[in-house]
Design a protein around this motif. Structure first.
Motif, short mmCIF file in Angstrom:
data_model
loop_
_atom_site.label_atom_id
_atom_site.label_comp_id
_atom_site.label_asym_id
_atom_site.label_seq_id
_atom_site.Cartn_x
_atom_site.Cartn_y
_atom_site.Cartn_z
N LEU A 462 0.83 -1.21 0.00
CA LEU A 462 0.00 0.00 0.00
C LEU A 462 0.86 1.26 0.00
O LEU A 462 0.61 2.20 -0.75
N ASP A 463 1.89 1.27 0.85
CA ASP A 463 2.72 2.46 0.97
C ASP A 463 3.49 2.73 -0.32
O ASP A 463 3.51 3.87 -0.81
N LEU A 464 4.10 1.70 -0.91
CA LEU A 464 4.86 1.90 -2.13
C LEU A 464 3.97 2.32 -3.29
O LEU A 464 4.31 3.21 -4.08
N THR A 465 2.80 1.68 -3.39
CA THR A 465 1.92 1.95 -4.52
C THR A 465 1.37 3.36 -4.49
O THR A 465 1.35 4.06 -5.52
N PHE A 466 0.94 3.81 -3.33
CA PHE A 466 0.21 5.07 -3.26
C PHE A 466 1.01 6.24 -2.71
O PHE A 466 0.52 7.36 -2.74
N ASN A 467 2.20 6.01 -2.21
CA ASN A 467 3.00 7.11 -1.68
C ASN A 467 4.36 7.25 -2.33
O ASN A 467 4.97 8.31 -2.24
N VAL A 468 4.85 6.18 -2.95
CA VAL A 468 6.18 6.23 -3.56
C VAL A 468 6.07 6.23 -5.08
O VAL A 468 6.63 7.09 -5.75
N MET A 469 5.37 5.23 -5.64
CA MET A 469 5.26 5.14 -7.09
C MET A 469 4.28 6.17 -7.65
O MET A 469 4.52 6.75 -8.71
N ASP A 470 3.18 6.40 -6.96
CA ASP A 470 2.18 7.37 -7.40
C ASP A 470 2.09 8.47 -6.36
O ASP A 470 1.63 8.25 -5.24
N ARG A 471 2.55 9.67 -6.74
CA ARG A 471 2.57 10.78 -5.78
C ARG A 471 1.60 11.88 -6.20
O ARG A 471 1.73 13.02 -5.78
N VAL A 519 -1.65 -2.99 -21.20
CA VAL A 519 -1.58 -1.58 -21.60
C VAL A 519 -0.14 -1.10 -21.46
O VAL A 519 0.52 -1.41 -20.47
N ILE A 520 0.34 -0.36 -22.45
CA ILE A 520 1.64 0.31 -22.35
C ILE A 520 1.40 1.71 -21.81
O ILE A 520 0.57 2.46 -22.34
N THR A 521 2.12 2.07 -20.77
CA THR A 521 1.98 3.38 -20.14
C THR A 521 3.14 4.26 -20.57
O THR A 521 4.31 3.93 -20.31
N GLY A 522 2.83 5.36 -21.26
CA GLY A 522 3.86 6.29 -21.69
C GLY A 522 4.01 7.41 -20.68
O GLY A 522 3.09 8.21 -20.48
N LEU A 523 5.20 7.49 -20.05
CA LEU A 523 5.48 8.51 -19.04
C LEU A 523 6.49 9.52 -19.58
O LEU A 523 7.31 9.19 -20.44
N ASP A 524 6.44 10.74 -19.05
CA ASP A 524 7.44 11.72 -19.43
C ASP A 524 8.81 11.33 -18.90
O ASP A 524 8.93 10.61 -17.91
N LYS A 525 9.84 11.81 -19.55
CA LYS A 525 11.21 11.41 -19.20
C LYS A 525 11.53 11.75 -17.76
O LYS A 525 12.17 10.97 -17.05
N ASP A 526 11.10 12.91 -17.31
CA ASP A 526 11.38 13.33 -15.94
C ASP A 526 10.11 13.30 -15.10
O ASP A 526 9.80 14.24 -14.36
N ALA A 527 9.37 12.21 -15.19
CA ALA A 527 8.10 12.08 -14.47
C ALA A 527 8.33 12.18 -12.97
O ALA A 527 9.26 11.58 -12.42
N ARG A 528 7.47 12.94 -12.30
CA ARG A 528 7.60 13.12 -10.85
C ARG A 528 6.42 12.51 -10.10
O ARG A 528 6.56 12.11 -8.95
N LEU A 529 5.26 12.43 -10.74
CA LEU A 529 4.06 11.96 -10.03
C LEU A 529 3.85 10.46 -10.20
O LEU A 529 3.44 9.79 -9.25
N ALA A 530 4.07 9.92 -11.38
CA ALA A 530 3.94 8.49 -11.62
C ALA A 530 5.28 8.01 -12.16
O ALA A 530 5.73 8.45 -13.22
N ARG A 531 5.94 7.09 -11.42
CA ARG A 531 7.31 6.74 -11.75
C ARG A 531 7.48 5.23 -11.90
O ARG A 531 6.78 4.45 -11.25
N ALA A 532 8.41 4.85 -12.74
CA ALA A 532 8.83 3.45 -12.84
C ALA A 532 10.06 3.28 -11.95
O ALA A 532 11.06 3.97 -12.12
N LEU A 533 9.96 2.35 -10.99
CA LEU A 533 11.03 2.17 -10.00
C LEU A 533 11.62 0.77 -10.11
O LEU A 533 10.93 -0.19 -10.46
N ASP A 534 12.90 0.66 -9.76
CA ASP A 534 13.53 -0.65 -9.74
C ASP A 534 13.39 -1.26 -8.35
O ASP A 534 12.70 -0.71 -7.48
N ALA A 535 14.05 -2.42 -8.12
CA ALA A 535 13.90 -3.12 -6.85
C ALA A 535 14.41 -2.31 -5.68
O ALA A 535 14.00 -2.52 -4.53
N ASN A 536 15.32 -1.35 -5.94
CA ASN A 536 15.85 -0.49 -4.88
C ASN A 536 15.08 0.80 -4.75
O ASN A 536 15.52 1.72 -4.05
N LEU A 537 13.95 0.88 -5.44
CA LEU A 537 13.07 2.06 -5.41
C LEU A 537 13.74 3.29 -6.00
O LEU A 537 13.39 4.42 -5.66
N ASP A 538 14.71 3.07 -6.88
CA ASP A 538 15.31 4.17 -7.63
C ASP A 538 14.56 4.32 -8.95
O ASP A 538 14.12 3.33 -9.56
#
Length: 788
Positions: A462-471, A519-538
């Motif tokens: 819950l925390d990662l989905t709604f507070n880290v990946m989607d801000r 669905v393929i999600t197209g994000l802006d290069k410097d996306a701040r609100l919806a982000r693709a993160l790796d296993a280290n949350l980078d």
């Protein structure tokens, strides 16, 4: 007439009733989970099959932009197709007085003068619509219940850019909507998405579909080639904007139900054997120690003429009495648990009815497996019974050598009092026995650790989905891919702080024979609100010409970074793209695929297009902003993140998610049973010794310390061992709870491990108190007597 050995059996069961009960509970839990879960699987499978068949759910769904009605005849001529139902569908926004935002809905047509050949509806309240009245509708029962709507009420909705009023004449359910979620979302919420059924003529007029349809439903005859039918349907509908037919297996509602059933099947196959294995281990320890303590009685029985078979059968009956009793209790527990959980699934899935159905095979398997597991432990002990001759058995075993305690004991002797030295001697001189008790308690610790860790994993999701990946605060979706100028319009709205565009493209992702419709999600290069993160949350940098897959999707397609992925786009010109997999991103919700938005638009040859936007807003101006968004003709839906998070939390506390609480309670019961059983075994072995200590002058507290000190040391040693076992067990349990809908991480959480240790220590303290009470109440004369 009861034989002397059977009299002894009854006396032994009464004497060791505490131990027998603890082992029986472990067996009962394993059998109970098996009966409960197989019953739930049977109930869901049979009810789903009956519901699908009775209301004729389609085998193939074929969406299309606009196809004339006569094309349905060509679809019906496809080899293997038994029925075709063309229909009209469209998006809608419902205005409700109790909501500050319009609610998304799906409008679906029903034939004017007949029942639908496929995807019929189950009327729960009111009556069916009259095609002569274009303002009459049926409303999805769960949605109506969430908002207090009934037949006779009016409903206002915006369809195809026009606001209309409708009369609700009935409430309905459908096998097509067992799991109700808005298009493009995975989280179900009865209050946030509805379904409206209208007459075909009325809905066709609303969406300018007179004489045409935008979705065809197909059913298959027995033995039909599904792949061939899909290909034929795509060829026929391609000139009319067909976006790709797909089978029932890929239909969202059916897919979620199937995953739930598969998860229950996997759990029922994997978890009960763990508990039954622990029970077999405990039975082995109990019966082995009982045989060792009854050597003289075994010798006497053999001396009086009882054969090895009769003596062995006596102890085997003891094992079977405990195993069969636990198994029968487990069957009753499984029935009660299944009936309780079936109510959860009625709420989670929208079945018109769901009755808990027992699977007779589960009773047979549960009782048979529990007996077999107990027999393994019992038979290993019976070998020593057969090996004892009367003369050897009646000779007391050689006493343990307590003359030396090794360097450790020698160094500690001058610092320890006499009871402490006795504890140390027993532990150092009987390491195998202590190791058996330690392993048993470590198993309980592992079960507790793994379940508490899973609780933390759900919270982490819950925390990662709604507070880290989607801000973001709000997500806006558009009716179709629009120009970037729409983003500028959003930016100028009062109350909007920041806007981040996004592009969604439905597609079939293919790697060889493995496919996934997503669905393929197209994000802006410097996306701040919806982000693709790796296993280290980078943040994963999105490349200019590649695609990034979520870990779940990469596993489904068996593909890794550097491989080429085939993408069959299902909108617009429907190109087929070959894209390199640039990376794998961690995602705990769904199975998304990411691309840099400009790169996605270039691949599609549709520059400067967006499908939606993420917004951060000023909450003080939220309502005027929501009103303004509702008036935008291109807005298909508005999702407030806080409401989505609440719906996700509710979803994870029902269905399979609710099972974690059941398993957590079971883990605690098992842990207490193991610790208590270890204490009871130790007391049964040393009752005579403890009574002797009391006779020679030891106080009750000192005598209890000699026994409970061993339990304390064994428990403390078991904690780190159990923590390590629990760490690895957590990965298996987390994988069992995870699905394509959400992934539960197995994580090291010091607080969870600490709480698990407190649970085990608490079980040890409670067990110690119960055993000490027996020590204090012991009749010294009876304890010093020999039982033969």
């Amino acid at each position: 007439m009861v034989s002397p050995l059977d009299h002894k059996l009854l006396r032994d069961l009464w004497r060791m009733k505490g131990q027998a009960l603890a082992i029986g509970v472990v067996i009962a839990v394993g059998v109970g989970m098996l009966v409960m879960m197989t019953g739930l699987v049977t109930s869901l499978n049979e009810t789903r099959a009956a519901y699908y068949e009775r209301y004729r759910l389609a085998d193939i769904f074929a969406p299309v932009t606009r196809a004339p009605d006569h094309i349905a005849e060509r679809l019906a001529d496809i080899t293997g197709v038994s029925a075709v139902e063309p229909r009209v569908t469209g998006g809608a926004l419902i205005d409700l007085p109790d909501r500050n935002l319009p609610v998304q809905a799906q409008a679906v047509s029903l034939p004017d003068l007949r029942s639908p050949r496929l995807n019929d509806v189950y009327l729960t309240d009111g009556r069916m619509i009259d095609s002569d009245h274009s303002d009459e509708i049926l409303l999805l029962h769960s949605f109506a219940k969430a908002h207090g709507l009934r037949p006779g009420d009016q409903l206002h909705a915006t369809m195809n850019g026009a606001r209309r009023s409708f009369n609700i004449v009935g409430l309905a359910q459908s096998p097509e909507y067992l799991y109700v979620t808005a298009p493009g979302e995975l989280i179900a919420d009865d209050a946030r998405f509805g379904v409206i059924w209208m007459s075909r003529s009325a809905l066709s007029a609303t969406y300018d579909m007179q004489g045409a349809f935008n979705e065809a439903l197909l059913s298959l005859s027995r033995g039909a080639n599904e792949r061939a039918v899909l290909d034929a349907a795509d060829r026929i509908l391609a000139p009319y904007g067909g976006t790709g037919a797909y089978p029932l297996a890929n239909q969202t509602s059916n897919m979620i139900v199937s995953e739930e059933i598969s998860g229950l099947e996997a759990t029922s196959a994997g978890v009960p054997p763990i508990f039954l294995g622990v029970a077999a281990f405990l039975l082995y320890i109990v019966i082995n120690r009982m045989v060792q303590s009854e050597r003289e009685e075994i010798g006497l029985m053999k001396a009086f003429g009882y054969t090895n078979t009769e003596v062995g059968a006596h102890y085997f009956k003891l094992v079977m009495a405990i195993a069969v009793g636990g198994a029968l209790a487990g069957c009753l527990m499984g029935i009660a648990g299944g009936r309780a959980l079936i109510q959860v699934y009625i709420t989670y899935f929208k079945f018109p009815f769901l009755v808990f159905q027992l699977d007779p095979a589960s009773f047979v398997i549960g009782v048979s497996v529990s007996i077999a597991a107990a027999s393994v432990g019992g038979l290993l002990v019976l070998r020593s019974v057969f090996a004892l001759t009367p003369a050897t058995a009646m000779r007391a075993p050689a006493p343990a050598d307590y003359s030396r305690t090794g360097r450790l004991g020698h160094a500690l002797n001058r610092w320890l009092d006499q009871p402490s030295r006795m504890v140390l001697r027993r532990i150092t001189r009987q390491p195998a026995r202590m190791a058996g008790a330690m392993i048993g308690i470590a198993c309980g610790m592992a079960l507790t650790v793994s379940m508490i860790t899973i609780y933390a994993g759900f919270d982490r999701t819950l925390d990662l989905t709604f507070n880290v990946m989607d801000r973001s605060d709000v997500a806006v979706s558009f009716t179709h891919a629009v120009s970037e100028t729409t983003i500028f319009e959003l930016t100028r709205m009062s109350g909007v702080i920041y806007v981040e565009p996004v592009r969604y493209v439905p597609a079939v992702l293919r790697n060889g024979r493995l496919t996934h419709r997503g669905v393929i999600t197209g994000l802006d290069k410097d996306a701040r609100l919806a982000r693709a993160l790796d296993a280290n949350l980078d943040t994963i940098p999105l490349p200019h010409n590649g695609i990034v897959l979520s870990t779940a999707l990469a596993d489904i397609l068996n593909i890794r970074a550097g491989d080429m992925l085939t993408v069959e786009v299902r909108e617009g010109r429907q190109p087929v793209l070959q894209l390199p997999v640039a990376g794998v991103a961690e995602s705990l919700l769904g199975a998304p695929a990411y691309m840099e938005r400009d790169a996605l638009n270039r691949a599609l040859r549709e520059p400067n297009r967006v499908s939606g936007a993420y917004l951060t807003i000023d909450t003080a101006q939220a309502q005027p902003l929501y009103d303004a968004l509702q008036d935008m003709p291109t807005v298909a839906g508005v999702s407030v993140k806080s409401q989505t998070e609440e719906a996700f939390h509710t979803m994870m506390d029902t269905g399979t998610g609710a099972m974690r609480y059941v398993m957590g309670a079971i883990a605690f019961i098992i842990t207490f049973g193991i610790v208590y059983n270890a204490a009871r075994i130790a007391y049964a072995e040393r009752a005579r010794d403890l009574a002797s200590l009391r006779v020679i002058g030891f106080t009750k507290g000192e005598a209890a310390f000699v026994l409970l000190g061993e339990l304390a040391i064994v428990t403390l040693v078991a904690l780190p061992v159990g923590a390590l076992m629990g760490y690895y067990l957590s990965f298996g349990i987390a994988a069992g709870f995870s699905s394509e809908l959400y992934q539960i991480p197995a994580m090291f959480d010091a607080e969870s491990y600490g709480f698990a240790a407190v649970v085990v220590i608490g079980a040890a303290v409670a067990s110690g108190w119960l055993v000490k009470r027996d020590i204090d109440r012991a009749d010294l004369i009876s304890a010093l007597k020999t039982r033969e």
